[in-house]
Design an enzyme around this catalytic site. Structure first.
Site, PDB file in Angstrom:
ATOM      1  N   ASP A 134       0.806  -1.225   0.000  1.00 60.84           N
ATOM      2  CA  ASP A 134       0.000   0.000   0.000  1.00 60.84           C
ATOM      3  C   ASP A 134       0.837   1.272   0.000  1.00 60.84           C
ATOM      4  O   ASP A 134       0.454   2.291   0.569  1.00 60.84           O
ATOM      5  CB  ASP A 134      -0.962   0.016   1.221  1.00 60.84           C
ATOM      6  CG  ASP A 134      -1.850  -1.212   1.240  1.00 60.84           C
ATOM      7  OD1 ASP A 134      -2.220  -1.679   0.152  1.00 60.84           O
ATOM      8  OD2 ASP A 134      -2.169  -1.687   2.342  1.00 60.84           O
TER       9      ASP A 134
ATOM     10  N   LYS B 170       1.803   2.152  -5.003  1.00 61.45           N
ATOM     11  CA  LYS B 170       2.354   1.570  -6.239  1.00 61.45           C
ATOM     12  C   LYS B 170       1.456   1.860  -7.432  1.00 61.45           C
ATOM     13  O   LYS B 170       1.929   2.232  -8.505  1.00 61.45           O
ATOM     14  CB  LYS B 170       2.518   0.038  -6.087  1.00 61.45           C
ATOM     15  CG  LYS B 170       3.498  -0.362  -4.997  1.00 61.45           C
ATOM     16  CD  LYS B 170       3.577  -1.865  -4.837  1.00 61.45           C
ATOM     17  CE  LYS B 170       2.332  -2.503  -4.281  1.00 61.45           C
ATOM     18  NZ  LYS B 170       2.004  -2.142  -2.903  1.00 61.45           N
TER      19      LYS B 170
ATOM     20  N   GLY C  30      -4.553  -4.253  -3.768  1.00 61.03           N
ATOM     21  CA  GLY C  30      -5.529  -3.206  -4.063  1.00 61.03           C
ATOM     22  C   GLY C  30      -4.746  -1.972  -4.445  1.00 61.03           C
ATOM     23  O   GLY C  30      -4.101  -1.359  -3.601  1.00 61.03           O
TER      24      GLY C  30
END
Ligand code: GDP
Ligand code: IMO
Ligand code: MG
Length: 429
Positions: free
Chosen positions: A12, A15, A39
């Site tokens: 997280d 990216k 995600g």
């Protein structure tokens, strides 16, 4: 030219944003590890896209986006994600799925859930997307690959054998009586029908993505490898057992993306200006006070995949130094500098005090890590709004000092600074 991008912390790191920015110039973007446990957020023109398995280059119509051999694919979740992407007006014609990718099956999801529940407080805090159980089958060599999914007769035979084995496994591991109803949901006919239907829809995307990446590179095109998760979630290099089950380090692209190491030109690490982690496991600079809450709210630190609040803490340069080393980083993109705006004093971890020793190499022994206390250097904060900064000179001196110290300590150049979630809110250095 091949550039790889990896998460330098516990995932997280932003990216998705950096890949989207770099993909503007990329001909090919390849995801090589993990599945929809990832995600990745891309914000462009006021719209937010949450991508899980579809590569973050998808917003560019001419960029070929590959889901590589080392990925694990839940075909039903992927189709749902593709529908969402298409509903936003994004074309999927350039999506490619490697024949070798493994398939996440309903029994993987069930085992992930039962296994976490059985471990209780000792659980890993997985995303419950069936990722670990799918990679377990891969290692046991009973996994189903994308090339099985698109051959119904072969898929059917393997599925039957696996369902029988998983029924015995689940009953034995988690109680025959307790799991009776759940095991009934693992019905051959239903699963076969749904998966074969998904296979038919996905078949047109099948490709050998290793050839696509190789040939693009040889033709002088720009190929970007998109990391998922982060260095400290790596199965070998991370804080085991609180890790994922793939290899989200630069080397993972070679093994799982099928690209020879000597073809890689640049290795970029993505980091936040502080540290977060979602799920369980050690986190030396974790904050349990109002500063941690401030960072969580200011940075909107809630999981993109699971919605869980992320644990927040100070920037840890022992970790970044480790990420530079194990990934061979040639540059760092440092995101979310804007989140720190308003904090009077900032702290950066520059070592760990373990007994009477101060160490700066991330400990290989997790039990030693448990006993470590972070050693901090304090920095002055800033109050100016930096979300519109387009160069270092737009930043207050305190922010520049923060970056300069980080860069020097880890011995790796900061090549991009993030000052907001939008595609436009970052600048190259
Ligand atoms: P990923 O998994 O590494 O792609 O990161 P996530 O998308 O899960 O989480 C990063 C979050 O930070 C997302 O909500 C991004 O929109 C947001 N983000 C990325 N870069 C920045 C930045 O520089 N500043 C701020 N405020 N938010 C950012
Ligand atoms: P992106 O790509 C942050 C964490 C989970 C858990 C551990 C194992 O968005 O950075 P798994 O479901 O993989 O077996 O869970 O890994 N995890 C992530 N944390 N970002 C991710 O991906 C993650 N993918 C897995 O929270 O601690
Ligand atoms: Mg994420």
């Amino acid at each position: 030219m091949i550039t790889t991008l990896v998460g330098a912390q516990w995932g997280d790191e932003g990216k998705g944003k950096v890949i989207d920015i770099m993909a503007a110039k990329a001909d090919v973007v390849v995801r090589a590890t993990g599945g929809n446990n990832a995600g990745h957020t891309v914000v462009s023109g006021g719209k937010t896209y949450k991508l899980h398995l579809v590569p973050s280059g998808i917003l560019y119509p001419n960029t070929v986006c590959c889901i590589g051999p080392g990925c694990v694919i839940d075909p039903l979740a992927l189709l749902k994600e593709m529908d969402e992407v298409a509903a936003n007006g994004t074309a999927l014609d350039n999506l490619k799925i490697d024949y070798r990718a493994h398939i996440v099956m309903p029994y993987h999801l069930l085992i992930d859930e039962l296994s976490e529940a059985a471990k209780g407080e000792g659980g890993i805090g997985t995303t419950k997307k069936g990722i670990g159980p799918c990679y377990m089958d891969k290692a046991e060599r009973i996994g189903l690959r994308f090339y099985d999914l698109i051959h119904p007769e072969i898929f059917g035979g393997k599925l039957k054998a696996n369902l029988a084995a998983k029924d015995r496994y689940i009953a034995g591991m988690f109680g025959a009586k307790e799991t009776a109803d759940r095991r009934k949901t693992l019905d051959f006919d239903k699963i076969f029908a749904a998966y074969i239907d998904a296979g038919k829809k996905l078949e047109k995307y099948a490709a050998d993505t290793t050839v696509i990446a190789y040939e693009a590179d040889k033709a002088g095109k720009f190929v970007l490898f998109e990391g998922a998760q982060g260095t400290l979630l790596d199965l070998d290099m991370g804080t085991y057992p609180y890790v994922t089950s793939s290899h989200p380090v630069t080397g993972g692209f070679c093994v799982s993306g099928g690209i020879g190491p000597t073809y890689i030109k640049e290795c970029v690490g993505i980091a936040k200006s502080y540290t977060t982690r979602v799920g369980k496991g050690p986190f030396p600079t974790e904050l349990f006070d109002e500063v941690g809450d401030f960072i969580r709210e200011a940075g909107f630190e809630y999981g993109t995949t699971t919605g869980r609040p992320r644990r927040c803490g100070w920037l840890d340069l022992v970790i970044l130094k480790y990420a530079v080393r194990v990934n061979g980083l040639t540059g760092i993109a440092l995101n979310k500098l804007d989140t720190l705006t308003g904090l009077k004093t900032l702290k950066i971890c520059v070592g760990y005090k373990c007994g009477d020793k101060i160490i700066t190499d991330f400990p290989a022994d997790i039990h030693e890590l448990d006993k470590c206390e972070p050693v901090y250097k304090e920095f002055k904060g800033w109050t100016e709004d930096i979300t519109k900064a387009t160069s270092l000179s737009d930043l207050p001196q305190a922010a520049r000092d923060y970056l300069a110290f980080t860069e020097k300590f880890i011995g790796c150049k900061i090549i991009l600074v993030g000052v907001g979630p939008d595609r436009s809110q970052s600048f190259e250095v």
